[in-house]
Design a protein around this motif. Structure first.
Motif, PDB file in Angstrom:
ATOM      1  N   CYS A  19      -0.706  -1.399 -10.563  1.00  0.00           N
ATOM      2  CA  CYS A  19      -2.168  -1.447 -10.527  1.00  0.00           C
ATOM      3  C   CYS A  19      -2.607  -1.413 -11.989  1.00  0.00           C
ATOM      4  O   CYS A  19      -2.568  -0.355 -12.631  1.00  0.00           O
ATOM      5  CB  CYS A  19      -2.710  -0.249  -9.762  1.00  0.00           C
ATOM      6  N   HIS A  44       0.886  -1.163   0.000  1.00  0.00           N
ATOM      7  CA  HIS A  44       0.000   0.000   0.000  1.00  0.00           C
ATOM      8  C   HIS A  44       0.923   1.211   0.000  1.00  0.00           C
ATOM      9  O   HIS A  44       1.623   1.450   0.981  1.00  0.00           O
ATOM     10  CB  HIS A  44      -0.924  -0.015   1.217  1.00  0.00           C
ATOM     11  N   HIS A  45       0.939   1.933  -1.104  1.00  0.00           N
ATOM     12  CA  HIS A  45       1.862   3.052  -1.258  1.00  0.00           C
ATOM     13  C   HIS A  45       1.098   4.361  -1.168  1.00  0.00           C
ATOM     14  O   HIS A  45       0.003   4.490  -1.723  1.00  0.00           O
ATOM     15  CB  HIS A  45       2.594   2.952  -2.605  1.00  0.00           C
ATOM     16  N   GLU A  95      -4.149   5.115  -4.596  1.00  0.00           N
ATOM     17  CA  GLU A  95      -5.282   4.722  -3.757  1.00  0.00           C
ATOM     18  C   GLU A  95      -5.508   3.212  -3.669  1.00  0.00           C
ATOM     19  O   GLU A  95      -6.117   2.733  -2.719  1.00  0.00           O
ATOM     20  CB  GLU A  95      -6.559   5.410  -4.253  1.00  0.00           C
ATOM     21  N   HIS A  96      -5.059   2.458  -4.667  1.00  0.00           N
ATOM     22  CA  HIS A  96      -5.267   1.007  -4.672  1.00  0.00           C
ATOM     23  C   HIS A  96      -4.005   0.266  -4.240  1.00  0.00           C
ATOM     24  O   HIS A  96      -2.901   0.796  -4.392  1.00  0.00           O
ATOM     25  CB  HIS A  96      -5.668   0.528  -6.079  1.00  0.00           C
ATOM     26  N   PRO A  97      -4.172  -0.958  -3.747  1.00  0.00           N
ATOM     27  CA  PRO A  97      -2.972  -1.767  -3.454  1.00  0.00           C
ATOM     28  C   PRO A  97      -2.192  -2.014  -4.750  1.00  0.00           C
ATOM     29  O   PRO A  97      -2.778  -2.141  -5.830  1.00  0.00           O
ATOM     30  CB  PRO A  97      -3.552  -3.078  -2.926  1.00  0.00           C
TER      31      PRO A  97
END
Length: 196
Positions: A47, A10-11, A15-17
């Protein structure tokens, strides 16, 4: 063979993994790292839904950085330029960037994430002394002539041997190091694929 990085992260920049993936399996399109803006290949975090990818080193960049170029402040890592136009000019290389940048609001300093981690000194085959990183030209007009490629440089960082007055563009001085690094990375990737 054991992978030495997590399967999912999770960066803060997305917003998404982000999932670990091998881009060698996806040969249909060119993929660019959203951090450094260089082409991404091999193992990355990504992603696919958003077409957002990060090299592993770009995913590990510290969010706060103390840098000798701005010793009185800390630089913050921003996933996008802080300026309304969506771009910045790096104070080190003078190139435009639209990806990650280290920024000091008080000083209006901007550095590409890779420029922020340039080595403070290098050895180059064209000169017998170590070259030190300078955050600007020592000459009054802020220009210099690169003693490696013979092209001028202006208002950008450079590598310099002060005792010999030997000046070099950062990119020229780092060619030997980049070649060595690229060779090591390619060798490691071949080993991971089981190739000699």
């Amino acid at each position: 063979m054991r992978m030495n990085f997590d399967p999912i992260i999770h960066h803060f920049s997305h917003e998404h993994p982000l999932k670990r993936m091998n881009l060698q399996d996806q040969t249909t399109k060119t993929v660019t790292c959203s951090g450094c803006e260089f082409e991404a290949s091999g193992w990355v975090y990504g992603c696919n839904t958003c077409n957002y990818f990060l090299h592993k080193p770009c995913s590990k960049m510290p969010e706060i950085l103390n840098h000798p170029f701005d010793p009185d402040h800390t630089l913050l890592l921003f996933p996008n330029p802080v300026y309304p136009g969506g771009a910045f000019i790096c104070d080190a290389c003078r190139e435009i960037g639209t990806g990650f940048s280290y920024h000091c609001t008080e000083c209006q300093i901007d550095l590409h994430n890779l420029c922020a981690f340039l080595p403070t000194s290098v050895n180059h085959s064209s000169h017998h002394h170590t070259l030190d990183l300078w955050s600007g030209s020592p000459y009054k007009n802020e220009e210099f002539l690169c003693d490696i490629c013979q092209d001028p440089g202006s208002k950008q960082w450079l590598y310099r041997c002060n005792s010999c007055q030997f000046d070099a563009h950062m990119s020229c001085a780092l060619v030997d190091i980049q070649f060595q690094h690229t060779s090591k990375v390619q060798k490691r990737e071949r080993q991971q694929l089981g190739k000699p």
